[in-house]
Design an enzyme around this catalytic site. Sequence first.
Site, mmCIF file in Angstrom:
data_model
loop_
_atom_site.group_PDB
_atom_site.id
_atom_site.type_symbol
_atom_site.label_atom_id
_atom_site.label_comp_id
_atom_site.label_asym_id
_atom_site.label_seq_id
_atom_site.Cartn_x
_atom_site.Cartn_y
_atom_site.Cartn_z
ATOM 1 N N CYS A 79 20.641 37.788 46.733
ATOM 2 C CA CYS A 79 21.662 37.166 45.793
ATOM 3 C C CYS A 79 22.924 37.444 46.468
ATOM 4 O O CYS A 79 23.107 38.415 47.025
ATOM 5 C CB CYS A 79 21.398 38.086 44.610
ATOM 6 S SG CYS A 79 22.693 37.551 43.479
ATOM 7 N N CYS A 161 19.926 41.198 35.504
ATOM 8 C CA CYS A 161 21.024 41.410 36.481
ATOM 9 C C CYS A 161 21.431 42.785 36.060
ATOM 10 O O CYS A 161 21.899 42.871 34.952
ATOM 11 C CB CYS A 161 21.806 40.142 36.385
ATOM 12 S SG CYS A 161 23.027 40.531 37.474
ATOM 13 N N GLN A 285 39.364 38.786 31.083
ATOM 14 C CA GLN A 285 38.843 39.599 31.997
ATOM 15 C C GLN A 285 37.311 39.995 31.636
ATOM 16 O O GLN A 285 37.052 40.233 30.563
ATOM 17 C CB GLN A 285 39.721 40.662 32.098
ATOM 18 C CG GLN A 285 41.124 40.174 32.607
ATOM 19 C CD GLN A 285 40.957 40.213 34.343
ATOM 20 O OE1 GLN A 285 39.802 40.386 34.837
ATOM 21 N NE2 GLN A 285 42.103 40.223 34.844
ATOM 22 N N TYR A 314 50.482 32.174 33.526
ATOM 23 C CA TYR A 314 49.105 31.914 33.716
ATOM 24 C C TYR A 314 48.473 32.987 32.528
ATOM 25 O O TYR A 314 47.583 33.729 32.839
ATOM 26 C CB TYR A 314 48.504 32.324 35.153
ATOM 27 C CG TYR A 314 49.182 31.639 36.180
ATOM 28 C CD1 TYR A 314 48.808 30.638 36.804
ATOM 29 C CD2 TYR A 314 50.406 32.199 36.819
ATOM 30 C CE1 TYR A 314 49.433 29.844 37.773
ATOM 31 C CE2 TYR A 314 50.918 31.821 37.806
ATOM 32 C CZ TYR A 314 50.473 30.642 38.282
ATOM 33 O OH TYR A 314 51.173 29.911 39.487
ATOM 34 N N GLU A 335 50.607 28.745 30.037
ATOM 35 C CA GLU A 335 48.995 28.191 30.497
ATOM 36 C C GLU A 335 48.978 26.812 30.681
ATOM 37 O O GLU A 335 49.199 26.177 29.522
ATOM 38 C CB GLU A 335 48.243 29.021 29.553
ATOM 39 C CG GLU A 335 46.750 28.749 29.883
ATOM 40 C CD GLU A 335 46.194 29.023 31.287
ATOM 41 O OE1 GLU A 335 45.891 28.127 31.905
ATOM 42 O OE2 GLU A 335 46.460 30.450 31.713
ATOM 43 N N ASP A 381 49.871 36.361 36.566
ATOM 44 C CA ASP A 381 48.581 36.513 36.835
ATOM 45 C C ASP A 381 47.833 35.319 37.152
ATOM 46 O O ASP A 381 46.963 34.848 36.408
ATOM 47 C CB ASP A 381 47.773 37.191 35.414
ATOM 48 C CG ASP A 381 46.232 37.698 35.647
ATOM 49 O OD1 ASP A 381 45.837 37.677 36.934
ATOM 50 O OD2 ASP A 381 45.544 38.122 34.488
ATOM 51 N N CYS A 408 44.046 38.712 41.767
ATOM 52 C CA CYS A 408 42.572 38.922 41.999
ATOM 53 C C CYS A 408 42.122 38.891 43.399
ATOM 54 O O CYS A 408 41.146 38.835 43.772
ATOM 55 C CB CYS A 408 41.605 38.172 40.979
ATOM 56 S SG CYS A 408 41.866 36.614 41.094
#
Length: 556
Positions: A79, A161, A285, A314, A335, A381, A408
């Site tokens: 995977c 999973c 998140q 954002y 946004e 962000d 991120c």
Amino acid sequence: MDLQKNKVYRCQITDYTADGTGFAKIEGRAVFVPRTAVGDQCDVRIVKVTKNVAFGRVEKIIVPSAQRTAPACPVADKCGGCCYQHITYGEELRAKEKKVRDALTRIGGQDGAKLLGITGAPTTEHYRNKAQYPVGRDKEGSIVTGFYRPRSHDIVPVEKCLIQSETADKIAAVVREWMTEFSVMPYDYEKKRGTIRHIYVRVGEKSGESQLTLISATKKMPKLDVLVERLRAAAPSLTGILLNHNQRDDNVILGDRTDVLWGEPMLEDRLCGHTFLLSPEAFYQVNHAQAERLYACAVDYAGLTGEETVLDLYCGAGTITLALAEHAKTAIGVEIVPEAIENAKRNALRNGMENTEFFCADAGQAAQRLAKRGIDVLVVDPPRKGLDATARDAILKMQPPKVVYVSCDPATLARDVAELCGAGYTLEKAQAFDLFPRTFHVETVVLLSHKKADSYIHIDVEFGEGEGKIPVDSIAKRAEAYKPKEKVTYKMIKEYIEAKYGFKVHTAYIAEVKRNLGLPMYDAPNAVEELKQPRKHPTPEKVEAIKDALRYFAVI
């Protein structure tokens, strides 16, 4: 001596790449070996060799690393979801902290000591509150859900999973059984036909609610009433079952229209003491416990006293904006996704946060318009690609005293930090957070403060008879410190991608990715000829491959 393809060499793994691949030096050549751990002594078969690097696979572990562990997931080697199932969590955190520090130093040109550490997650299992399962068929023709094999559209069947919620797995199983019983076809991306593209499940960690969104390429399906009945019986936590229509030819998951089959159109959850309503389109998140720690750090870095005007670019559904509003005079959220802004406005009303404002707009354009408001703290962000050129320019024109950057992607974070620090900001401190255990992804919060000039360099320019005179002694040190980087060519990027991924990419694709990342461009000799043809866009997998190459060559 050059490495030979298909030959087996003994080596020791000494590091990890940004995507979690093991790194070794064999006869002076850099070799990348997936699914290895630092400290592994192993026999590696070389599968590809390029001018600068080579790629191999493990034939045999001679002496396993002390950090190696047996993967808990039975499909960890197939995977593409997790890359760190084979190492201890402590080693994973060490690798991620090093990844962020390396990016800040090598790409950002910053002091690595400014990174104060990494905050690990309380659990590495079943932490995701959002699951998006692609739907397809296996070799026997059975309908399967799971996750894509690395660098392909082949689905690895996964029924349970370890990082998704158990509720999401249960809901996906009900949909699979319904599709099989009533011959509802999975969508075939090559043949451009079929029905169900993805199964999208969101769960509320604190509310206990769950929501299913079926993404379909067709408007009609048989026995939807049966599906709704079975889902409600199997998953009592469901508060909404939605149908999203997506007839696009690309890999974008959500289409533009969503209908409610049953229940409520939005999911409710609580985060940082506030209640949020979330549409399927709204960003939220995926790791609830770590998101609260991440946002607490962002608020702490903002250093609010109750008198500040804060701009949150954002902002998604307003999660950070509301956390900031508790400590600010005014908090403004921006946004570009209309549904998210509507969520944010409703969330502010639900939580009684009257000192908030929300605007649906592009981040850079909104920042330019709001600069006159006198922004004291800017919080950003952005998505994985980081700030675009418009947003960076707007920040530099606005010059807020503080910028809190939530990222991120360490590479694009470091690129943006370098840009901002080169224009008057200082990196004060940074903290990494692991929101995505067992994957190579990592979040970081950094605090930038604006340097106020306490002295100026005076440069006289005198024009005489064909000559100019510029005294530059006061900036000689900067000139001496500047060392031009070796130019990274399109050829180098193409060779890297072909060797690692097994496919070729066009120069125009590389240029488009660089353009979208806000990187400097230069004219190609065939640019005019290329523009005579309709512009084609790279597939998502080629975009990721190009970004990987840009990271490898420290362009981002």
